[in-house]
Design an enzyme around this catalytic site. Structure first.
Site, PDB file in Angstrom:
ATOM      1  N   THR A  25       0.793  -0.821   0.086  1.00 58.79           N
ATOM      2  CA  THR A  25       0.379   0.050   0.427  1.00 58.79           C
ATOM      3  C   THR A  25       0.854   1.227  -0.168  1.00 58.79           C
ATOM      4  O   THR A  25       1.075   2.016  -1.035  1.00 58.79           O
ATOM      5  CB  THR A  25      -0.904  -0.356   1.569  1.00 58.79           C
ATOM      6  OG1 THR A  25      -1.518  -1.222   1.459  1.00 58.79           O
ATOM      7  CG2 THR A  25      -1.495   1.161   1.550  1.00 58.79           C
TER       8      THR A  25
ATOM      9  N   CYS B 267     -15.529  -6.040   2.595  1.00 57.41           N
ATOM     10  CA  CYS B 267     -16.850  -5.662   3.179  1.00 57.41           C
ATOM     11  C   CYS B 267     -16.715  -4.496   4.133  1.00 57.41           C
ATOM     12  O   CYS B 267     -15.795  -4.291   4.581  1.00 57.41           O
ATOM     13  CB  CYS B 267     -16.404  -7.246   4.090  1.00 57.41           C
ATOM     14  SG  CYS B 267     -17.249  -7.638   5.661  1.00 57.41           S
TER      15      CYS B 267
ATOM     16  N   THR C 217      13.025   5.274  10.297  1.00 61.32           N
ATOM     17  CA  THR C 217      14.062   4.118  10.817  1.00 61.32           C
ATOM     18  C   THR C 217      14.153   2.970  10.098  1.00 61.32           C
ATOM     19  O   THR C 217      12.700   2.353  10.800  1.00 61.32           O
ATOM     20  CB  THR C 217      14.004   3.898  12.111  1.00 61.32           C
ATOM     21  OG1 THR C 217      14.956   5.104  12.943  1.00 61.32           O
ATOM     22  CG2 THR C 217      15.031   2.934  12.869  1.00 61.32           C
TER      23      THR C 217
ATOM     24  N   SER D 215       5.456  -7.075  -2.506  1.00 58.71           N
ATOM     25  CA  SER D 215       4.839  -7.298  -0.950  1.00 58.71           C
ATOM     26  C   SER D 215       6.159  -8.267  -0.145  1.00 58.71           C
ATOM     27  O   SER D 215       5.078  -9.149  -0.810  1.00 58.71           O
ATOM     28  CB  SER D 215       3.150  -6.521  -0.561  1.00 58.71           C
ATOM     29  OG  SER D 215       3.166  -6.311   0.917  1.00 58.71           O
ATOM     30  N   ALA D 216       5.995  -7.974   1.010  1.00 55.37           N
ATOM     31  CA  ALA D 216       7.133  -9.068   1.621  1.00 55.37           C
ATOM     32  C   ALA D 216       6.104 -10.702   1.901  1.00 55.37           C
ATOM     33  O   ALA D 216       6.321 -11.634   2.166  1.00 55.37           O
ATOM     34  CB  ALA D 216       7.786  -9.024   2.879  1.00 55.37           C
TER      35      ALA D 216
ATOM     36  N   ASN E 281      -5.756  -8.718  -7.601  1.00 57.16           N
ATOM     37  CA  ASN E 281      -5.796  -9.765  -6.497  1.00 57.16           C
ATOM     38  C   ASN E 281      -6.766 -10.723  -7.027  1.00 57.16           C
ATOM     39  O   ASN E 281      -7.230 -12.000  -6.269  1.00 57.16           O
ATOM     40  CB  ASN E 281      -5.694  -8.770  -5.442  1.00 57.16           C
ATOM     41  CG  ASN E 281      -6.645  -7.510  -5.975  1.00 57.16           C
ATOM     42  OD1 ASN E 281      -6.024  -6.519  -6.608  1.00 57.16           O
ATOM     43  ND2 ASN E 281      -7.240  -7.772  -4.810  1.00 57.16           N
TER      44      ASN E 281
HETATM   45  C1  LIG Z   1      -2.634  -6.313  -5.798  1.00 57.34           C
HETATM   46  C2  LIG Z   1      -2.303  -5.616  -4.426  1.00 57.34           C
HETATM   47  N1  LIG Z   1      -1.626  -4.729  -3.947  1.00 57.34           N
HETATM   48  C3  LIG Z   1      -1.273  -4.337  -3.427  1.00 57.34           C
HETATM   49  C4  LIG Z   1      -1.781  -4.528  -2.098  1.00 57.34           C
HETATM   50  C5  LIG Z   1      -1.156  -3.561  -0.577  1.00 57.34           C
HETATM   51  O1  LIG Z   1      -0.612  -4.484  -0.150  1.00 57.34           O
HETATM   52  P1  LIG Z   1       0.186  -4.488   1.474  1.00 57.34           P
HETATM   53  O2  LIG Z   1      -0.864  -5.560   1.930  1.00 57.34           O
HETATM   54  O3  LIG Z   1       1.428  -5.259   1.643  1.00 57.34           O
HETATM   55  O4  LIG Z   1      -0.409  -3.672   1.734  1.00 57.34           O
HETATM   56  C6  LIG Z   1      -2.127  -5.726  -1.859  1.00 57.34           C
HETATM   57  C7  LIG Z   1      -3.027  -7.079  -0.300  1.00 57.34           C
HETATM   58  O5  LIG Z   1      -3.390  -7.678  -0.589  1.00 57.34           O
HETATM   59  C8  LIG Z   1      -2.649  -6.617  -3.498  1.00 57.34           C
HETATM   60  O6  LIG Z   1      -3.203  -7.690  -3.199  1.00 57.34           O
END
Ligand SMILES: Cc1ncc(COP(=O)(O)O)c(C=O)c1O
Length: 376
Positions: free
Chosen positions: A75, A319, A236, A198-199, A153
């Protein structure tokens, strides 16, 4: 993946931290706790650990280590790309977002508007990809940035990243690609100007991500403070998180057969779920995704029943206030509201077994049967 008697089928939401990533993180949470910006020995070791992690992630993203900025999440990576581009754009006042983007992109819209930018949504095809003709028609030399994810997603649909990059280059616009879902599963296209990962989607910890910013791309910082990450992201560093992230990335790189294995589990599920009432949304998407609707069964009712039967799955849609809203992605693909309200997403991962998928399909049919009394 089994957890006791439960079946975890929601790897698109998050993945468990791998044993290797957890072990790699542990020392950096305890005895090696130093602040990487300090000057003494322990601090220098922390700095070195971050640099080594950066090298690993840059290799995986096929870019220079200096192009990687560690952030707190996918995000934040998206917000940095978008608002960083807005801060760097002088004459260009338009943002184009694919209509299927994650909320971390779409919800930047109102703030961009208040900063004087317009935001337009580029429609999806019925296969869930951004419509490239519509993108081309919307392009002009006043577009600051185009945002299009590599893989959706919810549905797992894949965008044609290389062609989008070409279109953006033709018009001199920046291209931000959210690669959060595909990273570690599919080859990453290095052509976008900014790419988010994203990890926690690839067996690393939650709360750490990275944005690759191509050298020279006009993207400015949005957080100010101690000057970390070469002034691109103050704060940090999450040393343990970054080390765990890199370990998870290394593991993915050392396991080139992972996507194929995951796909065979997904395919077994799809095969077992071939019943008349099921309609599949996307044919060739992410290897672990199965996205479908069951006629006559709402997502809400299905998820409640699946939960009771010990299956962790998702509708893929947000939701809000206790009820499941129809997904913006499915509506953009042309589904009716009723159909969209029946959507289910199963996503398999590195620890899913074919037997788990078969059992998940059996329980899903049971759950549907309870609701419709028609499906068996
Ligand atoms: C396509 C996509 N972008 C961004 C994100 C956001 O990542 P994070 O959960 O690390 O903020 C997600 C998380 O579900 C995602 O599926």
């Amino acid at each position: 993946m089994r957890i006791g008697s439960r079946l975890y089928c929601d790897h698109a939401a998050t993945t468990p931290v791998s044993a290797r990533a957890a072990a790699a993180m542990e020392p950096w949470l305890r005895e090696k706790f130093h602040n990487p910006s300090s000057l003494y020995e322990g601090a220098r070791a922390a700095r070195q650990a971050i640099d080594e992690a950066r090298d690993v992630i840059a290799r995986a993203m096929r870019c220079l280590p200096g192009e990687i900025v560690f952030v707190s999440s996918g995000t934040e990576a998206a917000n940095l790309a978008i608002f960083g581009a807005a801060a760097g754009c002088t004459n260009r006042k338009r943002f184009l977002f694919s209509a299927g983007e994650h909320e971390c992109v779409l919800k930047c819209g109102p703030r961009l508007n208040s900063l004087g930018f317009s935001v337009e949504k580029i429609p999806l095809t019925s296969d869930g990809q951004m419509d490239l003709n519509a993108l081309f028609d919307a392009m002009s030399d006043d577009v600051c940035m185009v945002a299009a994810m590599s893989a959706n997603n919810e549905t797992g649909a894949l965008n044609d990243v290389a062609t989008i990059a070409e279109i953006c280059q033709k018009f001199g616009a920046l291209f931000f690609c959210d690669a959060v879902q595909s990273f570690g599963l599919l080859p990453l296209d290095e052509t976008p100007d900014a790419t988010a990962i994203s990890a926690h989607k690839i067996y690393g910890p939650k709360g750490v991500g990275a944005l690759r910013i191509r050298a020279g791309a006009a993207i400015k910082p949005i957080l100010f403070g101690g000057g970390q990450e070469r002034e691109m992201r103050a704060g940090t560093e999450n040393v343990a998180g970054i080390v765990g992230f890199a370990e998870a990335v290394k593991e993915a790189m050392e396991d080139p057969g992972r996507a194929e294995r995951i796909q065979s589990v997904r395919d077994a599920f799809v095969q077992a779920m071939r019943i008349e009432a099921v309609e599949w949304s996307v044919k060739n998407g992410l290897p672990g995704h199965a996205h479908f609707t069951i006629r006559g069964a709402s997502s809400e009712a299905m998820l409640i029943n699946l939960d009771r039967l010990g299956v962790d799955a998702s509708s893929g849609s947000a939701c809000s206030s206790g009820s499941i809203e129809p997904s913006h992605v499915l509506i953009a693909m042309g589904m009716s509201e009723t159909q969209a309200k029946s959507a289910l997403r199963f996503s398999f991962g590195a620890h899913s077994e074919i037997e788990d998928a078969m059992e998940a399909a059996k329980r899903t049919k049971q759950a549907a049967d309870v609701i419709t009394r028609r499906i068996g």
